[in-house]
Design an enzyme around this catalytic site. Structure first.
Site, short mmCIF file in Angstrom:
data_model
loop_
_atom_site.label_atom_id
_atom_site.label_comp_id
_atom_site.label_asym_id
_atom_site.label_seq_id
_atom_site.Cartn_x
_atom_site.Cartn_y
_atom_site.Cartn_z
N GLU A 1 50.57 43.49 39.23
CA GLU A 1 50.06 44.82 38.89
C GLU A 1 51.14 45.88 39.15
OE1 GLU A 1 45.27 44.11 39.51
OE2 GLU A 1 46.39 45.06 41.14
N GLU B 1 43.94 38.21 37.01
CA GLU B 1 42.91 38.53 38.00
C GLU B 1 41.69 39.05 37.25
OE1 GLU B 1 44.10 41.18 41.09
OE2 GLU B 1 45.82 39.97 41.71
#
Length: 376
Positions: free
Chosen positions: A186, A284
């Site tokens: 991320e 995720e």
């Protein structure tokens, strides 16, 4: 006042007659109401039928400079993400098929949670080696924490953590299985505060060290938050280059509520991956508003969109986080709820009926061959 015995007997007979006359219709009415209530809840087959399984041909393209990609029409199934949640998953689903891989996390400053167990400040435990020991014929989905805060990425780019990376390389080689490594996962999320220049420099150095040490069983994953980026930087500014990226990853949390269109930021990542010939993984994912014990509303609200997206966008790997977020001490997610599959029996049954399809690659002696991983 005295009441004669015959009067009482007559009243009992009368009341009994009334009950015998009215009770069966009442019981039948209650039974019918219950059945009608049950019939309003859709069957598993109906739940699965809501998923749009059409594949957008725009996202069927040739991959370049990548590794460990499932064959056409297949998606690698991964679950995670802590020792506790994985153990709990196995206890609740002892007779279900094992997924094709498991997730684990670690931080670049220290070689912890890899060769042995490490409990971090969220109260959960990480142990990469446990995944290797417990689950033969599966891959390891490894997330390397690296942020801009505290100059972590800057130090990594200067080589301060090279010793840690070299230890990781030696461990990775010892596993003799595919490892999908998410470097600074991320990277564009505002919560990670990563400046593109320092991130790219650190990413490239990490890959160079791992390659120099011969860790050829690692596929490098460039994992975007797929939401509004840090300081509105362009996605391309964080890109290390085609030679350094094998996969493009995205996160899917709140994205999947409402529709299978996950918004412009997610579209931007998907189109970028296509332009560079990289396969996409959902690195995720979790229905963060929770899975309710009493109803299955989350199926249509989140899961239908989630699975439809996997089909439509030709997603090649998906990692689902089976977690009760309320138990974790992670800043910024205090409103996230219990999203464990076994919270609701019908949701979990629908999940397994969908993921048991041949499309999803699970643990098997043929898995590595399907991923193009050479036997040693």
């Amino acid at each position: 006042m005295a009441i004669c015995k015959s009067t009482i007997q007559n009243k009992v007979i009368f009341l009994t007659t009334v009950l015998l006359f009215f009770l069966p219709p009442l019981l039948w009415s209650q039974e019918k109401t219950t059945k009608d209530s049950e019939s309003t809840e859709p069957s598993i087959e109906n739940m699965l039928s809501q998923i749009n399984t059409e594949v957008d041909p725009e996202f069927v393209y040739n991959y370049e400079q990548t590794k460990f990609v499932p064959p056409p029409g297949k998606t690698l199934l991964i679950m995670g993400q802590t020792v506790e949640s994985i153990s709990e998953y196995l206890e609740n689903f002892p007779n279900r098929k094992i997924p094709g891989g498991w997730s684990a996390y670690w931080g670049i400053p220290e070689f912890k949670g890899i060769a042995e167990s490490h409990k971090n400040n969220t109260g959960t435990t990480q142990n990469h080696q446990m995944l290797v020991d417990w689950f033969p014929d599966t891959v390891v989905h490894s997330a390397m924490w690296m942020v801009g805060k505290w100059n972590i990425a800057t130090f990594a780019g200067k080589g301060d953590y090279d010793k840690v990376i070299k230890k990781y390389a030696a461990w990775a080689k010892s596993t003799d299985r595919p490892i999908y490594l998410r470097i600074g996962y991320e990277f564009d999320g505002p919560h990670n505060e990563l400046e593109p220049e320092s991130y790219v420099k650190a990413y490239r150095r990490i890959v160079d060290v791992l390659r120099k040490k011969g860790a050829d069983n690692i596929a490098f994953v460039w994992h975007s938050y797929a939401s509004k980026p840090f300081k509105d930087y362009k996605l391309s500014e964080w890109y290390p280059g085609d030679n350094y990226v094998d996969w493009v990853g995205i996160s899917v949390f709140g994205h999947a509520y409402g529709s299978a269109d996950f918004g412009p930021y997610c579209d931007n990542v998907l189109n970028f991956a296509k332009e560079h010939g990289k396969p996409v993984m959902i690195a995720e994912s979790s229905p963060v508003k929770g899975i309710d014990k009493e109803n299955i509303e989350v199926w249509n609200q989140w899961f239908v969109n989630f699975f439809s997206f996997i089909y439509n966008k030709n997603i090649k790997a998906v990692s689902f986080i089976n977690e009760n977020w309320q138990k974790l001490s992670i800043p910024g997610i205090q409103h996230w709820k219990d999203a464990r599959l076994y919270t609701n029996e019908k949701i979990s049954e629908a999940w397994f009926q969908e993921t048991n399809k041949e499309r999803y690659l699970k643990r098997s002696p043929e898995l590595f061959e399907q991923l193009g991983y050479p036997k040693h």
